[in-house]
Design a protein around this motif. Structure first.
Motif, PDB file in Angstrom:
ATOM      1  N   THR A  11      -3.117   2.790   5.731  1.00 30.69           N
ATOM      2  CA  THR A  11      -4.318   1.643   6.232  1.00 30.69           C
ATOM      3  C   THR A  11      -4.744   1.123   7.244  1.00 30.69           C
ATOM      4  OG1 THR A  11      -3.316   1.486   3.392  1.00 30.69           O
ATOM      5  CG2 THR A  11      -4.026   0.373   4.361  1.00 30.69           C
ATOM      6  N   PRO A  58      -0.116  -4.496   6.046  1.00 31.08           N
ATOM      7  CA  PRO A  58       0.165  -3.915   4.664  1.00 31.08           C
ATOM      8  C   PRO A  58       2.040  -3.488   4.865  1.00 31.08           C
ATOM      9  CG  PRO A  58      -1.388  -2.612   6.705  1.00 31.08           C
ATOM     10  CD  PRO A  58      -0.961  -3.961   6.962  1.00 31.08           C
ATOM     11  N   THR A 100       0.860  -1.085  -0.091  1.00 32.37           N
ATOM     12  CA  THR A 100       0.124   0.037   0.158  1.00 32.37           C
ATOM     13  C   THR A 100       0.728   0.978  -0.490  1.00 32.37           C
ATOM     14  OG1 THR A 100      -1.746   0.799   0.798  1.00 32.37           O
ATOM     15  CG2 THR A 100      -0.081   0.127   2.553  1.00 32.37           C
TER      16      THR A 100
END
Length: 128
Positions: free
Chosen positions: A21, A56, A15
């Motif tokens: 995130t 992530p 990401t």
């Protein structure tokens, strides 16, 4: 080998901003996030405590190499050393050497689509 994969150990993806995130998932979906992502706890059919990690990673991570994909799956396995030996005998590409930590053993393979796959023989009790 009777058993190989026993469950999903983790979902890892790239990401632009891992912190944003994690914060988004914490706010909107109530993930209990930390520096590594979120650990989901569950019990297997024998009643043992088990975990699955959601993490992530930044776009610049090299952790998924040699795969060019933006994700990597981690599968929980039984008897990783034996499984890696069997997979090698079956012609599966093994990436690097097995590594051992207090929370389990890790090995990596490449699937038929070129995805790097992480194999984890967990020691879930290390997290409790």
């Amino acid at each position: 080998m009777k058993k190989r994969v026993t469950g999903i150990g983790g979902l890892f993806f790239k990401t632009e901003s891992p912190k944003e995130t994690k914060d988004w998932y914490k706010k909107h979906l109530r993930f209990n996030t930390d520096d590594f992502g979120c650990t989901f706890w569950w019990k297997d059919k024998e009643g043992n405590d088990c975990s699955t990690q959601w993490s992530p990673f930044g776009q610049d991570t090299k952790y998924y190499e040699p795969s060019k994909k933006d994700f990597m799956f981690n599968y929980r396995v039984e008897n990783l050393p034996k499984l890696l030996k069997t997979l090698k005998e079956e012609g599966v590409t093994i990436v690097g050497d097995m590594q051992e930590f207090e929370y389990g053993k890790f090995g990596w393979i490449v699937d038929n689509d070129g995805n790097k796959v992480e194999l984890w023989e967990p020691m879930d009790s290390a997290f409790l």
